[in-house]
Design an enzyme around this catalytic site. Structure first.
Site, mmCIF file in Angstrom:
data_model
loop_
_atom_site.group_PDB
_atom_site.id
_atom_site.type_symbol
_atom_site.label_atom_id
_atom_site.label_comp_id
_atom_site.label_asym_id
_atom_site.label_seq_id
_atom_site.Cartn_x
_atom_site.Cartn_y
_atom_site.Cartn_z
ATOM 1 N N ARG A 91 29.064 40.444 34.768
ATOM 2 C CA ARG A 91 29.826 40.142 36.005
ATOM 3 C C ARG A 91 30.040 38.639 36.145
ATOM 4 N NH1 ARG A 91 30.319 44.046 34.704
ATOM 5 N NH2 ARG A 91 29.648 46.064 35.464
ATOM 6 N N SER B 222 29.852 47.241 44.946
ATOM 7 C CA SER B 222 28.488 46.687 44.901
ATOM 8 C C SER B 222 28.490 45.290 45.522
ATOM 9 C CB SER B 222 28.011 46.574 43.455
ATOM 10 O OG SER B 222 28.077 47.831 42.832
ATOM 11 N N GLU C 93 27.762 39.561 44.790
ATOM 12 C CA GLU C 93 28.841 39.739 43.817
ATOM 13 C C GLU C 93 30.205 39.292 44.370
ATOM 14 O OE1 GLU C 93 28.828 43.395 41.236
ATOM 15 O OE2 GLU C 93 30.934 43.430 41.828
HETATM 16 C C1 LIG Z 1 35.049 50.574 45.934
HETATM 17 C C2 LIG Z 1 34.895 49.482 44.920
HETATM 18 C C3 LIG Z 1 34.365 49.759 43.676
HETATM 19 C C4 LIG Z 1 34.220 48.747 42.715
HETATM 20 N N1 LIG Z 1 33.699 49.084 41.505
HETATM 21 C C5 LIG Z 1 33.569 48.119 40.551
HETATM 22 C C6 LIG Z 1 33.031 48.463 39.260
HETATM 23 O O1 LIG Z 1 32.732 49.601 38.968
HETATM 24 N N2 LIG Z 1 32.896 47.464 38.367
HETATM 25 C C7 LIG Z 1 33.255 46.172 38.639
HETATM 26 O O2 LIG Z 1 33.107 45.329 37.758
HETATM 27 N N3 LIG Z 1 33.768 45.834 39.843
HETATM 28 C C8 LIG Z 1 33.934 46.768 40.802
HETATM 29 N N4 LIG Z 1 34.440 46.445 42.030
HETATM 30 C C9 LIG Z 1 34.800 45.035 42.300
HETATM 31 C C10 LIG Z 1 36.316 44.729 42.118
HETATM 32 O O3 LIG Z 1 37.075 45.900 42.066
HETATM 33 C C11 LIG Z 1 36.589 43.904 40.860
HETATM 34 O O4 LIG Z 1 35.844 42.713 40.865
HETATM 35 C C12 LIG Z 1 38.069 43.558 40.691
HETATM 36 O O5 LIG Z 1 38.301 43.010 39.411
HETATM 37 C C13 LIG Z 1 38.570 42.568 41.748
HETATM 38 O O6 LIG Z 1 39.980 42.517 41.631
HETATM 39 P P1 LIG Z 1 40.884 41.964 42.805
HETATM 40 O O7 LIG Z 1 42.274 41.848 42.268
HETATM 41 O O8 LIG Z 1 40.737 42.768 44.016
HETATM 42 O O9 LIG Z 1 40.278 40.502 43.008
HETATM 43 P P2 LIG Z 1 40.088 39.692 44.369
HETATM 44 O O10 LIG Z 1 39.061 40.378 45.195
HETATM 45 O O11 LIG Z 1 41.401 39.430 45.001
HETATM 46 O O12 LIG Z 1 39.492 38.331 43.798
HETATM 47 C C14 LIG Z 1 38.224 38.304 43.191
HETATM 48 C C15 LIG Z 1 38.027 36.935 42.525
HETATM 49 O O13 LIG Z 1 38.978 36.792 41.469
HETATM 50 C C16 LIG Z 1 39.823 35.660 41.713
HETATM 51 N N5 LIG Z 1 41.160 36.057 41.248
HETATM 52 C C17 LIG Z 1 41.849 37.156 41.578
HETATM 53 N N6 LIG Z 1 43.009 37.200 40.898
HETATM 54 C C18 LIG Z 1 43.041 36.075 40.142
HETATM 55 C C19 LIG Z 1 43.977 35.518 39.222
HETATM 56 N N7 LIG Z 1 45.140 36.135 38.892
HETATM 57 N N8 LIG Z 1 43.699 34.320 38.653
HETATM 58 C C20 LIG Z 1 42.542 33.665 38.929
HETATM 59 N N9 LIG Z 1 41.611 34.145 39.779
HETATM 60 C C21 LIG Z 1 41.871 35.340 40.374
HETATM 61 C C22 LIG Z 1 39.761 35.406 43.198
HETATM 62 O O14 LIG Z 1 40.063 34.049 43.483
HETATM 63 C C23 LIG Z 1 38.307 35.757 43.464
HETATM 64 O O15 LIG Z 1 37.484 34.684 43.053
HETATM 65 C C24 LIG Z 1 34.611 47.424 43.017
HETATM 66 C C25 LIG Z 1 35.159 47.141 44.277
HETATM 67 C C26 LIG Z 1 35.309 48.164 45.221
HETATM 68 C C27 LIG Z 1 35.924 47.841 46.544
#
Ligand SMILES: Cc1cc2nc3c(=O)[nH]c(=O)nc-3n(C[C@H](O)[C@H](O)[C@H](O)COP(=O)(O)OP(=O)(O)OC[C@H]3O[C@@H](n4cnc5c(N)ncnc54)[C@H](O)[C@@H]3O)c2cc1C
Length: 341
Positions: free
Chosen positions: A164, A238, A334
């Site tokens: 992570r 998480s 996280e």
């Molecule tokens: C119900 C649920 C289940 C989940 N299960 C998992 C799982 O099984 N495994 C897991 O690893 N994660 C899990 N997650 C966490 C999450 O889905 C991941 O971390 C996902 O990759 C976040 O994507 P996002 O586009 O929503 O990022 P955001 O929440 O919008 O951003 C997260 C971080 O990434 C940065 N970021 C986003 N896009 C970019 C970009 N294009 N360039 C540079 N930085 C960027 C943001 O600045 C921030 O620091 C879960 C979340 C939820 C709500």
């Protein structure tokens, strides 16, 4: 397309559903906007890049500029006897991307189905689930550096992936904008179905009937049963990473708590199940006003409605203190706290 700067209410753009406003917000939809976007970033003290908002804690008032990633596009860019190379723009929805690949016969991502968020965020915390980590499927990341005003291509090694964690997660907020990600998907499918929840897949494999679609469907079903749907109950999955401790500390905690759930790592350290620690500390189902700990998943903090970042961070802080007091283990959050410098 030129940038449209606006004020944006963000409660529907983060899966925790936290109240938050970005007074200065732009959608990035096209790489041609990058020079103009760079000028805008340089006019602000702080920038935050938002994808799907599924791994962030957004403050009530976002400081500085918010850049929302909304680019689209998926393409097969190369193929060799061993791999398909698939490139996806950062704003693509992760789950839809996994499904689109499967529909084309480009396999290998099915264990990562139904993870919320965007393709662009997937390398940031090296997403993983059901025995597959993103780093094992990633070829390279293209990212725009707002400091230098230029595009840089990162090989898998240069991303410095860990559990992570990645190079990008350790950088100052808003410095890098991941524009696209290239995946190397194996032409020879090797199912990863050793996870206990995927027992049905193992039965199919024993009969020689297992297909990638079965793994995709099984993972989706398990996830729907186990995790609260953010559309129904605000959450960020998480909330804490599983802490890693040395063998001495593991033995000490295990002696006092024989039921401790932990996994030995290749280097002899132990990864403790953070959900187990929080559950045994008595937090599962706890509620404090608009926030609480999910009643079936102690690792998931929830917003029952109307919560702010302060509410969720106060609860997280109390849990961390208590777990540390009871087990001597420091939990690490996280989701990223947006707006912190
Ligand atoms: C119900 C649920 C289940 C989940 N299960 C998992 C799982 O099984 N495994 C897991 O690893 N994660 C899990 N997650 C966490 C999450 O889905 C991941 O971390 C996902 O990759 C976040 O994507 P996002 O586009 O929503 O990022 P955001 O929440 O919008 O951003 C997260 C971080 O990434 C940065 N970021 C986003 N896009 C970019 C970009 N294009 N360039 C540079 N930085 C960027 C943001 O600045 C921030 O620091 C879960 C979340 C939820 C709500």
């Amino acid at each position: 397309m030129s940038l449209e700067v606006q004020s944006k209410e963000l409660s529907s753009m983060n899966t925790l559903g936290l109240r938050s406003v970005a007074p200065t917000y732009v959608d990035y939809v096209d790489d041609e906007q990058l020079p103009e976007l760079t000028d805008l970033v340089r006019q602000h003290d702080q920038t935050f890049v938002l994808g799907g908002g599924s791994n962030v804690v957004l403050p009530e008032q976002m400081p500085g500029l918010m850049v929302h990633v909304a680019t689209r596009g998926i393409a097969l860019v190369d193929e060799t006897p061993r791999h398909w190379f698939i490139e996806a723009q950062a704003g693509e929805n992760w789950h839809e991307f996994v499904r689109a690949c499967l529909d084309q016969g480009w396999v290998g991502l099915e264990n990562l189905a139904l993870i919320p968020g965007t393709v662009g965020a997937s390398p940031v915390q090296n997403i993983g689930a059901y025995g597959v980590e993103l780093e094992t499927r990633l070829e390279q990341v293209s990212a725009w550096d707002f400091h230098e005003g230029r595009l840089q291509v990162f090989s898998r090694d240069a991303c410095n992936f860990a559990y992570r964690d990645s190079f990008f997660k350790r950088q100052p907020q808003g410095r890098w904008l991941i524009t696209k990600v290239c995946f190397a998907l194996p032409r020879q499918w090797e199912p990863r179905i050793d996870y206990p929840d995927l027992v049905g897949c193992r039965a199919l494999e024993a009969k020689g009937l297992l297909q990638p679609q079965h793994v995709f469907d099984a993972v989706c079903e398990v996830r729907r049963n186990k995790l609260p749907d953010p559309a129904v109950l605000g959450n960020a999955g998480s909330f804490f990473k599983n802490p890693v401790v040395d063998a001495v500390q593991y033995q000490h905690i295990k002696a006092i708590n024989p039921g401790l759930v932990a996994y030995e790592q290749a280097d002899g350290t132990w990864k403790l199940a953070a959900g187990w620690l929080i559950d045994k500390a008595g937090w599962k189902g706890f509620r404090d006003g608009p926030v609480g700990v999910h009643d079936r998943q102690a690792l998931v903090l929830v917003n029952y409605g109307g919560a702010t970042a302060d509410d969720i961070q106060a609860l997280a802080g109390r849990i961390c203190e208590d777990v540390f007091a009871k087990y001597g283990v420091a939990l690490e959050q996280e989701p990223v706290r947006a707006g912190l410098t």
